[in-house]
Scaffold this motif. Structure first.
Motif, PDB file in Angstrom:
ATOM      1  N   ILE A  74      20.930  28.675 -48.422  1.00 44.08           N
ATOM      2  CA  ILE A  74      22.380  28.522 -48.476  1.00 44.08           C
ATOM      3  C   ILE A  74      23.031  29.266 -47.319  1.00 44.08           C
ATOM      4  O   ILE A  74      22.648  30.394 -46.995  1.00 44.08           O
ATOM      5  CB  ILE A  74      22.935  29.054 -49.815  1.00 44.08           C
ATOM      6  CG1 ILE A  74      22.373  28.246 -50.979  1.00 44.08           C
ATOM      7  CG2 ILE A  74      24.454  29.018 -49.836  1.00 44.08           C
ATOM      8  CD1 ILE A  74      22.849  28.716 -52.345  1.00 44.08           C
ATOM      9  N   ALA A  75      24.028  28.626 -46.703  1.00 43.80           N
ATOM     10  CA  ALA A  75      24.764  29.239 -45.586  1.00 43.80           C
ATOM     11  C   ALA A  75      26.104  28.514 -45.442  1.00 43.80           C
ATOM     12  O   ALA A  75      26.309  27.452 -46.044  1.00 43.80           O
ATOM     13  CB  ALA A  75      23.949  29.138 -44.296  1.00 43.80           C
ATOM     14  N   PRO A  76      27.032  29.069 -44.661  1.00 47.05           N
ATOM     15  CA  PRO A  76      28.328  28.405 -44.471  1.00 47.05           C
ATOM     16  C   PRO A  76      28.172  27.041 -43.811  1.00 47.05           C
ATOM     17  O   PRO A  76      27.490  26.903 -42.796  1.00 47.05           O
ATOM     18  CB  PRO A  76      29.090  29.372 -43.552  1.00 47.05           C
ATOM     19  CG  PRO A  76      28.448  30.692 -43.772  1.00 47.05           C
ATOM     20  CD  PRO A  76      26.996  30.383 -43.990  1.00 47.05           C
ATOM     21  N   GLY A  77      28.801  26.016 -44.390  1.00 49.61           N
ATOM     22  CA  GLY A  77      28.787  24.685 -43.792  1.00 49.61           C
ATOM     23  C   GLY A  77      29.718  24.644 -42.591  1.00 49.61           C
ATOM     24  O   GLY A  77      30.863  25.115 -42.677  1.00 49.61           O
ATOM     25  N   VAL A 101      34.596  34.140 -45.985  1.00 48.13           N
ATOM     26  CA  VAL A 101      33.475  33.368 -45.445  1.00 48.13           C
ATOM     27  C   VAL A 101      33.569  31.950 -46.001  1.00 48.13           C
ATOM     28  O   VAL A 101      33.514  31.759 -47.217  1.00 48.13           O
ATOM     29  CB  VAL A 101      32.119  33.989 -45.817  1.00 48.13           C
ATOM     30  CG1 VAL A 101      30.972  33.106 -45.327  1.00 48.13           C
ATOM     31  CG2 VAL A 101      31.993  35.380 -45.223  1.00 48.13           C
ATOM     32  N   PRO A 102      33.725  30.935 -45.125  1.00 52.17           N
ATOM     33  CA  PRO A 102      33.905  29.549 -45.594  1.00 52.17           C
ATOM     34  C   PRO A 102      32.746  29.042 -46.432  1.00 52.17           C
ATOM     35  O   PRO A 102      31.645  29.594 -46.386  1.00 52.17           O
ATOM     36  CB  PRO A 102      34.035  28.759 -44.283  1.00 52.17           C
ATOM     37  CG  PRO A 102      34.583  29.745 -43.320  1.00 52.17           C
ATOM     38  CD  PRO A 102      33.900  31.047 -43.679  1.00 52.17           C
ATOM     39  N   CYS A 103      33.039  27.979 -47.160  1.00 51.50           N
ATOM     40  CA  CYS A 103      32.178  27.415 -48.209  1.00 51.50           C
ATOM     41  C   CYS A 103      30.688  27.448 -47.887  1.00 51.50           C
ATOM     42  O   CYS A 103      30.239  26.872 -46.895  1.00 51.50           O
ATOM     43  CB  CYS A 103      32.616  25.988 -48.498  1.00 51.50           C
ATOM     44  SG  CYS A 103      34.359  25.854 -48.914  1.00 51.50           S
ATOM     45  N   LEU A 104      29.951  28.115 -48.756  1.00 48.35           N
ATOM     46  CA  LEU A 104      28.500  28.139 -48.632  1.00 48.35           C
ATOM     47  C   LEU A 104      27.946  26.866 -49.268  1.00 48.35           C
ATOM     48  O   LEU A 104      28.384  26.454 -50.338  1.00 48.35           O
ATOM     49  CB  LEU A 104      27.927  29.363 -49.342  1.00 48.35           C
ATOM     50  CG  LEU A 104      28.411  30.720 -48.824  1.00 48.35           C
ATOM     51  CD1 LEU A 104      27.802  31.844 -49.647  1.00 48.35           C
ATOM     52  CD2 LEU A 104      28.068  30.903 -47.365  1.00 48.35           C
ATOM     53  N   CYS A 105      26.989  26.261 -48.609  1.00 47.51           N
ATOM     54  CA  CYS A 105      26.393  25.036 -49.146  1.00 47.51           C
ATOM     55  C   CYS A 105      24.896  25.046 -48.894  1.00 47.51           C
ATOM     56  O   CYS A 105      24.393  25.815 -48.067  1.00 47.51           O
ATOM     57  CB  CYS A 105      27.044  23.799 -48.511  1.00 47.51           C
ATOM     58  SG  CYS A 105      26.819  23.662 -46.726  1.00 47.51           S
ATOM     59  N   THR A 106      24.188  24.217 -49.637  1.00 42.89           N
ATOM     60  CA  THR A 106      22.749  24.092 -49.457  1.00 42.89           C
ATOM     61  C   THR A 106      22.478  23.430 -48.117  1.00 42.89           C
ATOM     62  O   THR A 106      23.028  22.377 -47.818  1.00 42.89           O
ATOM     63  CB  THR A 106      22.140  23.253 -50.603  1.00 42.89           C
ATOM     64  OG1 THR A 106      22.545  23.822 -51.851  1.00 42.89           O
ATOM     65  CG2 THR A 106      20.635  23.237 -50.516  1.00 42.89           C
TER      66      THR A 106
END
Length: 433
Positions: free
Chosen positions: A74-77, A299-304
């Motif tokens: 997971i990390a920022p998109g 921190v902007p949206c984290l996504c898979t």
């Protein structure tokens, strides 16, 4: 440890999981060179941004590995980062309001996930609009990348070429050519390789400088978190003018996570013959919770991350590989001078390339159906012409509904009427300013 991560059941071992984890890290390590640089456009200090992004990745990926036992990092998109940055740089919202909008999108994601409404929303958004938003965000990302390198600048009346003879443009073009060649040859970690080679060229031609030390203690995480929490402004993010940005943050995060888990899970053999994956809701819950928590500090949206597929191809099958990824990002925090010395011109090719890849999803639109094609065109055009993702979305949704009604096609979800109302209220706030 082997029993906890079900090595025998998943037919894996320590060596395979470690290699898979290292592969995933190397493939997505460019995040540390790209995302903090993008956040500086929203007023973040580079050291603060780097620490916050690193901590977010470490904790969320660790949680995904432990609680779901799946090899999903997971990390920022980047799409979400672009949306968030535009709120501050293009629309003059404060970073606190930006953080509030990110937090709100995470809360919505959590409600949708924990209440089991995921399928309802997936069916409500027509495919054409999903692709339109993805393509618009992608093109906007590419635009940000080109602008950060000085390749495109604002002229008196329109966007024009920058100084094509400048060192920054030279580094950007060099990096982009290298990236394309490596991608064509399907070289692993091509993005990070292009960033490294571009940075070396930048140093050689005097566009950037070597740091005095490669090793440095990271900024105090507690200090960085406290600073961002003190600026968190949730109340002012509860306005109609913010809703389109929340939608722009939520939709890419929600659907990219859904698509990534489906794609990577299929590649790993996690889905049964009925296209069901055991524990998929846990993955969504971790992703949603991570977005809400990281949003508080901006921190902007984290996504898979789709780059997880590289680790799966290398053999990763359990959450243990995500422990390896988290540990690698923890070590990287102590080599921050290496990430900070990367100039914007060196990371720009990666941003442009990723944006173009997102835009390419537009080829799935039915071009023979005017009511499907035109809203997509409107969304993309107004996003770029107005330098505002929210504008593109809020024009496209009413146009889509209008064309469908004119065609007497009422097959779309009634929820789109609600989205139309939100879009109209958004434009009302612009007029009333």
């Amino acid at each position: 440890m082997q029993e906890f991560f079900k090595f025998k059941e998943l037919n894996t071992n320590y060596k395979t999981e470690i290699i898979g984890g290292l592969t995933t890290f190397v493939t997505m390590a460019y995040v540390l060179a790209v995302v903090p640089k993008m956040l500086t456009n929203a007023g973040f200090d580079i050291h603060t941004a780097l620490v916050l992004v690193s901590i977010s990745i470490i904790i969320s990926t660790l949680a995904m590995g432990i609680f779901t036992n799946r090899p999903f990092a997971i990390a920022p998109g980047l799409g979400s980062v672009a949306v968030a940055v535009s709120m501050v740089s293009e629309n003059s919202f404060s970073t606190g309001v930006m953080a509030g909008a990110i937090f709100l999108s995470g809360i919505i994601f959590m409600l949708v996930t924990f209440l089991g409404l995921r399928q309802l929303l997936i069916n409500a958004i027509p495919p054409a609009l999903k692709y339109a938003i993805s393509a618009s965000v992608g093109l906007y990302i590419a635009f940000i990348g080109a602008r950060s390198a000085g390749l495109i600048v604002a002229g008196k009346k329109s966007l024009v070429w920058g100084d094509l003879a400048s060192k920054g443009v030279l580094v950007c073009v060099f990096g982009f050519i290298i990236l394309l060649i490596l991608q064509a040859k399907k070289v692993p970690a091509s993005i990070i390789i292009s960033i490294i080679l571009s940075t070396i060229l930048s140093i050689l031609i005097g566009h950037s400088q070597m740091p005095s030390s490669f090793f440095a203690l990271p900024m105090n995480p507690i200090s960085a978190i406290s600073q961002r929490i003190s600026e968190f402004d949730f109340l002012n993010s509860l306005s109609f003018s913010i809703i389109p940005f929340v939608i722009a943050l939520f939709i890419p995060d929600f659907f990219s996570t859904f698509g990534t888990i489906l794609g990577v899970g299929t590649k790993a053999g996690f889905f049964d013959k009925n296209a069901n994956m055991q524990g998929i809701d846990k993955c969504f819950k971790i992703d949603a919770s991570a977005t809400a928590a990281a949003g508080v500090v901006g921190v902007p949206c984290l996504c898979t991350y789709l780059e997880s597929s590289a680790g799966v191809v290398a053999g990763a099958r359990s959450g243990f590989s995500m422990l390896v990824v988290s540990f690698c990002f923890l070590l990287a925090m102590f080599f921050t001078p290496l990430a900070i010395m990367v100039p914007s011109a060196a990371s720009a090719p990666a941003i442009i390339y990723i944006g173009i890849c997102m835009f390419m999803g537009i080829n799935k639109i039915n071009n023979d159906d005017f009511t499907e094609m035109f809203p997509v065109f409107v969304c993309v055009v107004f996003t770029i012409l107005a330098s505002n993702i929210a504008n593109g979305i809020c024009v496209a949704i009413p146009v889509y509904v209008l064309l469908k009604i004119a065609k007497k096609d009422f097959s779309f979800s009634p929820l789109l009427y609600v989205m139309c109302f939100i879009s109209f209220m958004y434009f009302y706030t612009l007029i009333a300013r």
